[in-house]
Design a protein around this motif. Structure first.
Motif, PDB file in Angstrom:
ATOM      1  N   HIS A 163       0.837  -1.203   0.000  1.00  0.00           N
ATOM      2  CA  HIS A 163       0.000   0.000   0.000  1.00  0.00           C
ATOM      3  C   HIS A 163       0.877   1.259   0.000  1.00  0.00           C
ATOM      4  CE1 HIS A 163      -3.274  -2.713   0.566  1.00  0.00           C
ATOM      5  NE2 HIS A 163      -3.008  -2.977   1.826  1.00  0.00           N
ATOM      6  N   ASN A 164       1.948   1.208  -0.783  1.00  0.00           N
ATOM      7  CA  ASN A 164       2.860   2.340  -0.972  1.00  0.00           C
ATOM      8  C   ASN A 164       3.606   2.741   0.300  1.00  0.00           C
ATOM      9  OD1 ASN A 164       2.117   2.720  -3.757  1.00  0.00           O
ATOM     10  ND2 ASN A 164       0.234   3.717  -3.054  1.00  0.00           N
ATOM     11  N   GLN A 165       3.651   1.852   1.265  1.00  0.00           N
ATOM     12  CA  GLN A 165       4.376   2.122   2.504  1.00  0.00           C
ATOM     13  C   GLN A 165       5.422   1.032   2.726  1.00  0.00           C
ATOM     14  OE1 GLN A 165       1.851   3.026   5.760  1.00  0.00           O
ATOM     15  NE2 GLN A 165       3.509   3.438   7.196  1.00  0.00           N
ATOM     16  N   LEU A 166       6.591   1.422   3.249  1.00  0.00           N
ATOM     17  CA  LEU A 166       7.660   0.456   3.463  1.00  0.00           C
ATOM     18  C   LEU A 166       7.186  -0.673   4.367  1.00  0.00           C
ATOM     19  CD1 LEU A 166      10.629  -0.387   3.103  1.00  0.00           C
ATOM     20  CD2 LEU A 166      11.179   1.014   5.110  1.00  0.00           C
ATOM     21  N   TYR A 167       7.329  -1.898   3.872  1.00  0.00           N
ATOM     22  CA  TYR A 167       6.911  -3.079   4.618  1.00  0.00           C
ATOM     23  C   TYR A 167       8.100  -3.762   5.280  1.00  0.00           C
ATOM     24  CZ  TYR A 167       4.758  -7.614   5.574  1.00  0.00           C
ATOM     25  OH  TYR A 167       4.307  -8.747   6.186  1.00  0.00           O
ATOM     26  N   CYS A 168       9.166  -3.978   4.515  1.00  0.00           N
ATOM     27  CA  CYS A 168      10.317  -4.654   5.096  1.00  0.00           C
ATOM     28  C   CYS A 168      11.558  -4.482   4.235  1.00  0.00           C
ATOM     29  CB  CYS A 168      10.032  -6.153   5.276  1.00  0.00           C
ATOM     30  SG  CYS A 168       9.876  -7.069   3.723  1.00  0.00           S
ATOM     31  N   LEU A 169      12.692  -4.767   4.844  1.00  0.00           N
ATOM     32  CA  LEU A 169      13.958  -4.950   4.144  1.00  0.00           C
ATOM     33  C   LEU A 169      14.251  -6.436   4.172  1.00  0.00           C
ATOM     34  CD1 LEU A 169      16.704  -4.014   2.912  1.00  0.00           C
ATOM     35  CD2 LEU A 169      17.534  -3.832   5.273  1.00  0.00           C
ATOM     36  N   SER A 194      19.738   0.995   8.407  1.00  0.00           N
ATOM     37  CA  SER A 194      19.086   2.287   8.601  1.00  0.00           C
ATOM     38  C   SER A 194      19.187   3.150   7.354  1.00  0.00           C
ATOM     39  CB  SER A 194      19.686   3.014   9.812  1.00  0.00           C
ATOM     40  OG  SER A 194      21.052   3.303   9.602  1.00  0.00           O
ATOM     41  N   GLN A 195      20.331   3.074   6.676  1.00  0.00           N
ATOM     42  CA  GLN A 195      20.502   3.850   5.443  1.00  0.00           C
ATOM     43  C   GLN A 195      19.606   3.329   4.332  1.00  0.00           C
ATOM     44  OE1 GLN A 195      24.734   3.567   4.756  1.00  0.00           O
ATOM     45  NE2 GLN A 195      25.218   5.259   6.152  1.00  0.00           N
ATOM     46  N   LEU A 196      19.527   2.015   4.200  1.00  0.00           N
ATOM     47  CA  LEU A 196      18.706   1.428   3.145  1.00  0.00           C
ATOM     48  C   LEU A 196      17.220   1.681   3.379  1.00  0.00           C
ATOM     49  CD1 LEU A 196      20.455  -2.052   2.632  1.00  0.00           C
ATOM     50  CD2 LEU A 196      20.632  -0.015   1.182  1.00  0.00           C
ATOM     51  N   MET A 197      16.791   1.650   4.642  1.00  0.00           N
ATOM     52  CA  MET A 197      15.377   1.784   4.966  1.00  0.00           C
ATOM     53  C   MET A 197      14.965   3.223   5.231  1.00  0.00           C
ATOM     54  SD  MET A 197      15.032  -1.588   7.448  1.00  0.00           S
ATOM     55  CE  MET A 197      13.236  -1.718   7.400  1.00  0.00           C
ATOM     56  N   THR A 244      14.686   0.002  17.108  1.00  0.00           N
ATOM     57  CA  THR A 244      14.337  -1.400  17.306  1.00  0.00           C
ATOM     58  C   THR A 244      13.147  -1.802  16.443  1.00  0.00           C
ATOM     59  OG1 THR A 244      15.112  -1.285  19.602  1.00  0.00           O
ATOM     60  CG2 THR A 244      13.689  -3.139  19.009  1.00  0.00           C
ATOM     61  N   TYR A 245      13.333  -2.889  15.694  1.00  0.00           N
ATOM     62  CA  TYR A 245      12.274  -3.409  14.836  1.00  0.00           C
ATOM     63  C   TYR A 245      12.232  -4.931  14.949  1.00  0.00           C
ATOM     64  CZ  TYR A 245      11.598   1.159  12.685  1.00  0.00           C
ATOM     65  OH  TYR A 245      11.310   2.477  12.485  1.00  0.00           O
ATOM     66  N   ALA A 274       9.076  -3.137   8.904  1.00  0.00           N
ATOM     67  CA  ALA A 274       8.899  -1.738   9.281  1.00  0.00           C
ATOM     68  C   ALA A 274       7.450  -1.287   9.185  1.00  0.00           C
ATOM     69  CB  ALA A 274       9.763  -0.841   8.372  1.00  0.00           C
ATOM     70  N   TYR A 275       6.568  -2.170   8.713  1.00  0.00           N
ATOM     71  CA  TYR A 275       5.171  -1.769   8.536  1.00  0.00           C
ATOM     72  C   TYR A 275       4.520  -1.565   9.905  1.00  0.00           C
ATOM     73  CZ  TYR A 275       0.839  -1.420   5.858  1.00  0.00           C
ATOM     74  OH  TYR A 275      -0.309  -0.956   5.251  1.00  0.00           O
ATOM     75  N   PRO A 276       3.772  -0.472  10.087  1.00  0.00           N
ATOM     76  CA  PRO A 276       3.196  -0.183  11.416  1.00  0.00           C
ATOM     77  C   PRO A 276       2.111  -1.172  11.797  1.00  0.00           C
ATOM     78  CG  PRO A 276       2.356   1.358   9.771  1.00  0.00           C
ATOM     79  CD  PRO A 276       3.449   0.580   9.106  1.00  0.00           C
ATOM     80  N   ASP A 277       1.985  -1.406  13.106  1.00  0.00           N
ATOM     81  CA  ASP A 277       0.928  -2.249  13.671  1.00  0.00           C
ATOM     82  C   ASP A 277       0.913  -3.643  13.054  1.00  0.00           C
ATOM     83  OD1 ASP A 277      -0.027  -0.224  15.371  1.00  0.00           O
ATOM     84  OD2 ASP A 277      -1.156   0.666  13.732  1.00  0.00           O
ATOM     85  N   LEU A 278       2.097  -4.207  12.887  1.00  0.00           N
ATOM     86  CA  LEU A 278       2.209  -5.539  12.305  1.00  0.00           C
ATOM     87  C   LEU A 278       2.110  -6.604  13.394  1.00  0.00           C
ATOM     88  CD1 LEU A 278       2.835  -7.071   9.618  1.00  0.00           C
ATOM     89  CD2 LEU A 278       5.219  -7.082  10.356  1.00  0.00           C
ATOM     90  N   ALA A 279       1.339  -7.653  13.130  1.00  0.00           N
ATOM     91  CA  ALA A 279       1.220  -8.784  14.050  1.00  0.00           C
ATOM     92  C   ALA A 279       1.448 -10.060  13.271  1.00  0.00           C
ATOM     93  CB  ALA A 279      -0.158  -8.800  14.714  1.00  0.00           C
ATOM     94  N   LEU A 280       2.193 -10.997  13.859  1.00  0.00           N
ATOM     95  CA  LEU A 280       2.446 -12.280  13.237  1.00  0.00           C
ATOM     96  C   LEU A 280       1.623 -13.348  13.954  1.00  0.00           C
ATOM     97  CD1 LEU A 280       6.317 -12.154  12.675  1.00  0.00           C
ATOM     98  CD2 LEU A 280       4.484 -11.446  11.138  1.00  0.00           C
TER      99      LEU A 280
END
Length: 235
Positions: free
Chosen positions: A128-134, A185-188, A195-196, A219-225
């Motif tokens: 959704h156009n937002q950074l999810y992960c590296l 940190s530079q890539l993201m 902390t992530y 890095a996606y906000p409010d992520l739950a596994l």
């Protein structure tokens, strides 16, 4: 069409229309005037969100814990052929795609010979156009002789299934909190040392052969596994 049905199923679950389990496939086919394949694809999307648990021979039951306003990824779905840890339709920005030889650290970590030839893929993934992960992943060239650029930019697992008939038979997954390194940190574009959540995974195909190793920082906000486990012996 199956995405629309999946959305309706999610809304129905959250509204309490299905309190215990989903209707049968036949009932859902009649309800949505859709084919069995369409219904199964819709159910799969709902399952990946951690809203359902599969009981063989009994159907899909509604999970007791409902996390509203959370982005849920179903780790239990990883055992399914062609499934991925990540949500569908992620967009990728490939940072590195090359061939390397494993060093001493990778050899020790993966249990492979030093100088084993590997594909290395480093990519940022967006939802959704937002950074999810590296994601940093290594694939054994002895198992995957060729990996296309198109696959790296879209779905590597779909490519492996279509080209080699390979899927994940089982995996070892290590979930942890990690402080971003200078490179990460530079890539993201995030703060160094922040902390992530991170997941280190070794994926195996048939006969327990190692397929790949990956390190993913979310890095996606409010992520739950979500996990679902069965047949655990009582202590």
């Amino acid at each position: 069409m199956y995405r629309e049905i999946a959305t309706k199923l999610v809304n129905a679950i959250q509204d309490g229309q299905f309190e215990t389990k989903l209707p049968t496939e036949a009932q859902l086919m009649e309800r949505f005037h859709a084919s069995r394949n369409t219904i199964r694809k819709a159910i799969d999307l709902v399952y990946q969100q951690g809203l359902l648990r599969r009981v063989q021979g009994s159907g899909y039951f509604i999970t007791n814990i409902q996390l509203k306003h959370k982005t849920v990824v179903n780790l239990s779905a990883r055992s399914m052929l062609n499934s991925n840890l990540h949500p569908r339709d992620l967009e990728s920005k490939v940072l590195t795609f090359d061939t390397i030889h494993g060093d001493t650290a990778l050899s020790r970590q993966l249990g492979i010979p030093v100088d084993e030839e590997l594909y290395r893929v480093i990519r940022l993934r967006y939802w959704h156009n937002q950074l999810y992960c590296l994601e940093k992943a290594y694939y054994l060239r002895s198992v995957v002789p060729y990996l296309s650029t198109e696959a790296v930019n879209s779905s590597i697992w779909d490519f492996l299934s279509e080209a080699y008939g390979i899927g994940i038979a089982n995996s070892d997954d290590y979930l942890s909190l990690t402080n971003l390194s200078t490179e990460e940190s530079q890539l993201m574009g995030l703060d160094h040392g922040a902390t992530y959540m991170a997941l280190d995974s070794c994926n195996y195909y048939k006969n327990n052969g190692l397929l790949d190793f990956s390190h993913t920082v979310f890095a996606y906000p409010d992520l739950a596994l979500y996990f679902h486990t069965t047949n655990l012996a009582n202590n």
